[in-house]
Write a protein that holds these residues in place. Structure first.
Motif, short mmCIF file in Angstrom:
data_model
loop_
_atom_site.label_atom_id
_atom_site.label_comp_id
_atom_site.label_asym_id
_atom_site.label_seq_id
_atom_site.Cartn_x
_atom_site.Cartn_y
_atom_site.Cartn_z
N GLU A 62 0.90 -1.23 0.04
CA GLU A 62 -0.08 0.04 0.07
C GLU A 62 0.99 1.38 -0.04
O GLU A 62 0.44 2.16 -0.45
CB GLU A 62 -0.94 -0.07 1.30
CG GLU A 62 -2.06 1.35 1.53
CD GLU A 62 -2.68 1.13 2.75
OE1 GLU A 62 -2.75 1.92 3.42
OE2 GLU A 62 -3.31 0.10 3.07
N LYS A 63 1.85 1.09 0.63
CA LYS A 63 2.80 2.50 0.67
C LYS A 63 3.61 2.59 -0.54
O LYS A 63 3.94 3.76 -0.87
CB LYS A 63 3.54 2.26 2.02
CG LYS A 63 2.81 2.28 3.24
CD LYS A 63 2.30 3.43 3.55
CE LYS A 63 1.43 3.71 4.77
NZ LYS A 63 0.84 4.92 5.04
N VAL A 64 4.22 1.60 -0.78
CA VAL A 64 5.09 1.75 -2.06
C VAL A 64 4.42 1.50 -3.42
O VAL A 64 5.18 1.73 -4.45
CB VAL A 64 6.59 0.95 -1.69
CG1 VAL A 64 7.30 1.52 -0.48
CG2 VAL A 64 6.35 -0.41 -1.70
N ARG A 65 3.50 0.78 -3.37
CA ARG A 65 2.78 0.43 -4.93
C ARG A 65 3.50 -0.44 -5.58
O ARG A 65 3.85 -0.15 -6.55
CB ARG A 65 2.48 1.48 -5.39
CG ARG A 65 1.36 2.52 -4.72
CD ARG A 65 0.24 2.06 -4.99
NE ARG A 65 -1.10 2.94 -4.28
CZ ARG A 65 -1.97 2.44 -3.47
NH1 ARG A 65 -2.11 1.03 -3.26
NH2 ARG A 65 -2.73 3.23 -3.12
N LEU A 66 4.32 -1.47 -4.94
CA LEU A 66 5.08 -2.41 -5.73
C LEU A 66 4.87 -3.95 -5.51
O LEU A 66 3.97 -4.06 -4.56
CB LEU A 66 6.60 -2.12 -5.42
CG LEU A 66 7.25 -0.92 -5.78
CD1 LEU A 66 8.77 -0.73 -4.95
CD2 LEU A 66 7.46 -0.74 -7.08
N SER A 67 5.11 -4.69 -6.26
CA SER A 67 4.93 -6.35 -6.00
C SER A 67 5.78 -6.82 -5.11
O SER A 67 6.60 -7.81 -5.32
CB SER A 67 4.90 -6.87 -7.37
OG SER A 67 4.36 -6.15 -8.44
N ILE A 68 5.46 -6.47 -3.79
CA ILE A 68 6.27 -7.11 -2.94
C ILE A 68 6.14 -8.54 -2.63
O ILE A 68 7.29 -9.10 -2.63
CB ILE A 68 6.09 -6.24 -1.36
CG1 ILE A 68 6.26 -4.64 -1.64
CG2 ILE A 68 6.77 -6.66 -0.34
CD1 ILE A 68 7.58 -4.41 -1.86
N ASN A 69 4.95 -9.04 -2.78
CA ASN A 69 4.94 -10.41 -2.66
C ASN A 69 5.63 -11.35 -3.72
O ASN A 69 6.35 -12.16 -3.46
CB ASN A 69 3.34 -10.94 -2.67
CG ASN A 69 2.73 -10.14 -3.82
OD1 ASN A 69 3.02 -9.30 -4.31
ND2 ASN A 69 1.44 -10.74 -3.95
#
Length: 108
Positions: A62-69
């Protein structure tokens, strides 16, 4: 066997077999060199940072808008700008991000 390379993201491989039969396979080409062990190390480092700050994947996404998973599982390789964005969020330098990653391991 004949091999035909086409200038797109797929390689077309033609295999001619006796009796006039041939088979055609489309194989996706890699865009660049990857080392899965290193990719996994980067994913683990992102996970470590997240855990150090008691953040869930959902919160960081939510904070960085990246595909962290996808980064943490090694399914995707983060770009340098994506890593920069994560480092900026956690207020660390790129050097600090990579410091704990001992890779590649060299024999002495």
């Amino acid at each position: 066997a004949n091999k035909e390379i086409r200038p797109n993201k797929y390689s077309r491989i033609c295999i001619n077999i006796e009796f006039g039969r041939s088979f055609v396979f489309e194989v996706k080409k890699a865009r660049y060199y990857t080392n899965q062990e290193f990719v996994n190390s980067i994913g683990q480092r992102i996970k470590e940072l997240r855990k150090e700050h008691n953040h869930s994947q959902e919160y960081l996404i939510e904070k960085v808008r990246l595909s962290i998973n996808s980064y943490e599982t090694g399914a995707k390789i983060p770009t340098l700008m994506s890593l920069y964005k994560i480092c900026e969020f956690y207020k660390i330098s790129i050097s600090e991000f990579f410091a704990p990653i001992n890779y590649p391991k060299f024999d002495e």
